[in-house]
Design a protein around this motif. Sequence first.
Motif, PDB file in Angstrom:
ATOM      1  N   MET A 191       0.834  -1.200   0.000  1.00  0.00           N
ATOM      2  CA  MET A 191       0.000   0.000   0.000  1.00  0.00           C
ATOM      3  C   MET A 191       0.870   1.252   0.000  1.00  0.00           C
ATOM      4  O   MET A 191       0.595   2.212  -0.723  1.00  0.00           O
ATOM      5  CB  MET A 191      -0.928   0.002   1.212  1.00  0.00           C
ATOM      6  N   LYS A 192       1.931   1.241   0.798  1.00  0.00           N
ATOM      7  CA  LYS A 192       2.833   2.391   0.845  1.00  0.00           C
ATOM      8  C   LYS A 192       3.509   2.598  -0.503  1.00  0.00           C
ATOM      9  O   LYS A 192       3.652   3.733  -0.978  1.00  0.00           O
ATOM     10  CB  LYS A 192       3.890   2.198   1.929  1.00  0.00           C
ATOM     11  N   ALA A 193       3.922   1.487  -1.145  1.00  0.00           N
ATOM     12  CA  ALA A 193       4.584   1.591  -2.440  1.00  0.00           C
ATOM     13  C   ALA A 193       3.647   2.180  -3.489  1.00  0.00           C
ATOM     14  O   ALA A 193       4.063   2.973  -4.336  1.00  0.00           O
ATOM     15  CB  ALA A 193       5.080   0.213  -2.881  1.00  0.00           C
ATOM     16  N   ASP A 195      -3.903   7.016  -4.873  1.00  0.00           N
ATOM     17  CA  ASP A 195      -4.706   6.997  -3.658  1.00  0.00           C
ATOM     18  C   ASP A 195      -5.333   5.619  -3.500  1.00  0.00           C
ATOM     19  O   ASP A 195      -6.049   5.143  -4.392  1.00  0.00           O
ATOM     20  CB  ASP A 195      -5.818   8.051  -3.720  1.00  0.00           C
ATOM     21  N   VAL A 196      -5.066   4.959  -2.376  1.00  0.00           N
ATOM     22  CA  VAL A 196      -5.711   3.686  -2.064  1.00  0.00           C
ATOM     23  C   VAL A 196      -7.000   4.019  -1.324  1.00  0.00           C
ATOM     24  O   VAL A 196      -6.989   4.348  -0.144  1.00  0.00           O
ATOM     25  CB  VAL A 196      -4.799   2.783  -1.212  1.00  0.00           C
ATOM     26  N   THR A 197      -8.122   3.955  -2.040  1.00  0.00           N
ATOM     27  CA  THR A 197      -9.393   4.398  -1.467  1.00  0.00           C
ATOM     28  C   THR A 197     -10.073   3.328  -0.632  1.00  0.00           C
ATOM     29  O   THR A 197     -10.881   3.632   0.243  1.00  0.00           O
ATOM     30  CB  THR A 197     -10.358   4.834  -2.585  1.00  0.00           C
ATOM     31  N   LYS A 198      -9.759   2.060  -0.900  1.00  0.00           N
ATOM     32  CA  LYS A 198     -10.390   0.976  -0.150  1.00  0.00           C
ATOM     33  C   LYS A 198      -9.550  -0.281  -0.274  1.00  0.00           C
ATOM     34  O   LYS A 198      -8.914  -0.521  -1.295  1.00  0.00           O
ATOM     35  CB  LYS A 198     -11.809   0.716  -0.677  1.00  0.00           C
ATOM     36  N   GLY A 199      -9.551  -1.073   0.773  1.00  0.00           N
ATOM     37  CA  GLY A 199      -8.858  -2.350   0.739  1.00  0.00           C
ATOM     38  C   GLY A 199      -9.713  -3.417   1.388  1.00  0.00           C
ATOM     39  O   GLY A 199     -10.328  -3.180   2.426  1.00  0.00           O
ATOM     40  N   LEU A 231      -0.200   1.954 -15.347  1.00  0.00           N
ATOM     41  CA  LEU A 231      -0.667   0.604 -15.023  1.00  0.00           C
ATOM     42  C   LEU A 231       0.498  -0.379 -14.996  1.00  0.00           C
ATOM     43  O   LEU A 231       0.567  -1.262 -14.133  1.00  0.00           O
ATOM     44  CB  LEU A 231      -1.718   0.150 -16.039  1.00  0.00           C
ATOM     45  N   GLU A 232       1.429  -0.210 -15.929  1.00  0.00           N
ATOM     46  CA  GLU A 232       2.594  -1.094 -15.944  1.00  0.00           C
ATOM     47  C   GLU A 232       3.506  -0.809 -14.759  1.00  0.00           C
ATOM     48  O   GLU A 232       4.093  -1.723 -14.173  1.00  0.00           O
ATOM     49  CB  GLU A 232       3.362  -0.931 -17.257  1.00  0.00           C
ATOM     50  N   ARG A 233       3.613   0.471 -14.369  1.00  0.00           N
ATOM     51  CA  ARG A 233       4.407   0.823 -13.190  1.00  0.00           C
ATOM     52  C   ARG A 233       3.799   0.218 -11.935  1.00  0.00           C
ATOM     53  O   ARG A 233       4.521  -0.201 -11.026  1.00  0.00           O
ATOM     54  CB  ARG A 233       4.504   2.343 -13.050  1.00  0.00           C
ATOM     55  N   ILE A 234       2.474   0.155 -11.882  1.00  0.00           N
ATOM     56  CA  ILE A 234       1.802  -0.464 -10.734  1.00  0.00           C
ATOM     57  C   ILE A 234       2.178  -1.936 -10.645  1.00  0.00           C
ATOM     58  O   ILE A 234       2.526  -2.449  -9.580  1.00  0.00           O
ATOM     59  CB  ILE A 234       0.275  -0.302 -10.855  1.00  0.00           C
ATOM     60  N   ARG A 235       2.118  -2.623 -11.787  1.00  0.00           N
ATOM     61  CA  ARG A 235       2.443  -4.050 -11.786  1.00  0.00           C
ATOM     62  C   ARG A 235       3.906  -4.280 -11.406  1.00  0.00           C
ATOM     63  O   ARG A 235       4.224  -5.161 -10.604  1.00  0.00           O
ATOM     64  CB  ARG A 235       2.148  -4.657 -13.158  1.00  0.00           C
ATOM     65  N   LEU A 236       4.807  -3.472 -11.964  1.00  0.00           N
ATOM     66  CA  LEU A 236       6.223  -3.603 -11.628  1.00  0.00           C
ATOM     67  C   LEU A 236       6.470  -3.316 -10.151  1.00  0.00           C
ATOM     68  O   LEU A 236       7.277  -3.986  -9.502  1.00  0.00           O
ATOM     69  CB  LEU A 236       7.054  -2.644 -12.483  1.00  0.00           C
ATOM     70  N   THR A 237       5.775  -2.313  -9.618  1.00  0.00           N
ATOM     71  CA  THR A 237       5.942  -1.954  -8.209  1.00  0.00           C
ATOM     72  C   THR A 237       5.523  -3.097  -7.301  1.00  0.00           C
ATOM     73  O   THR A 237       6.212  -3.418  -6.323  1.00  0.00           O
ATOM     74  CB  THR A 237       5.114  -0.695  -7.881  1.00  0.00           C
TER      75      THR A 237
END
Length: 202
Positions: free
Chosen positions: A28-30, A37-41, A69-75
């Motif tokens: 979540m921090k990454a 913004d992480v609006t819900k988990g 989107l690709e940066r999210i997956r790599l992260t």
Amino acid sequence: MIDQDSDRDATIVQLSFGDRLGALLDTMKALKDLGLDVTKGTVATDSSVTQTKFHIMRFGRKVEDPDMLERIRLTIINNLLKYHPESSEKLAMGEFFGIKPPEKKVDVDIATHVVVEDDGPKRSMLYIETADRPGLLLEIIKIIADTNIDVESAEIDTEGLVAKDKFHVSYRGAKLNSSLSQVLINCLRYYLRRPETDEDSY
């Protein structure tokens, strides 16, 4: 898995993993470090597998930019490898992203091509063309990380059985010199030369 259809306003990132990985607060921090913004988990447990969903937004809306989107997956992949090295084997088979590994190995004879070119003074472009298979992206990232090279972004494409990927890479904030480029090319060619290696072939 990155889900763009289930929620009209947010992008959903879903991972499947064992309880030992906990709530993935570091993930979540990454994601927040990417400006998201992480609006819900939500967390749900089915047998020994925990399903975690992150609803994320950027500038108050769903993430639409393919590069982001690709940066999210790599992260997510880099984060799991960094903080949870015990997840490497399952991640390689795609289990954390809800992907069921094939029952039989695919063995196709597709040549591997690796090229590194300058992409400005601060980074290089790595081109890879090789046989596609489960866990390929993870395998490539691990090889790059083993040479202490940073992956800034990636463009992943597949044509039939062939993966055609591009990676923006750098070394200590600069483009790769010729020696380091050759080391990276040699490592990738060696490890990617065959789609699968039998466990008893060593």
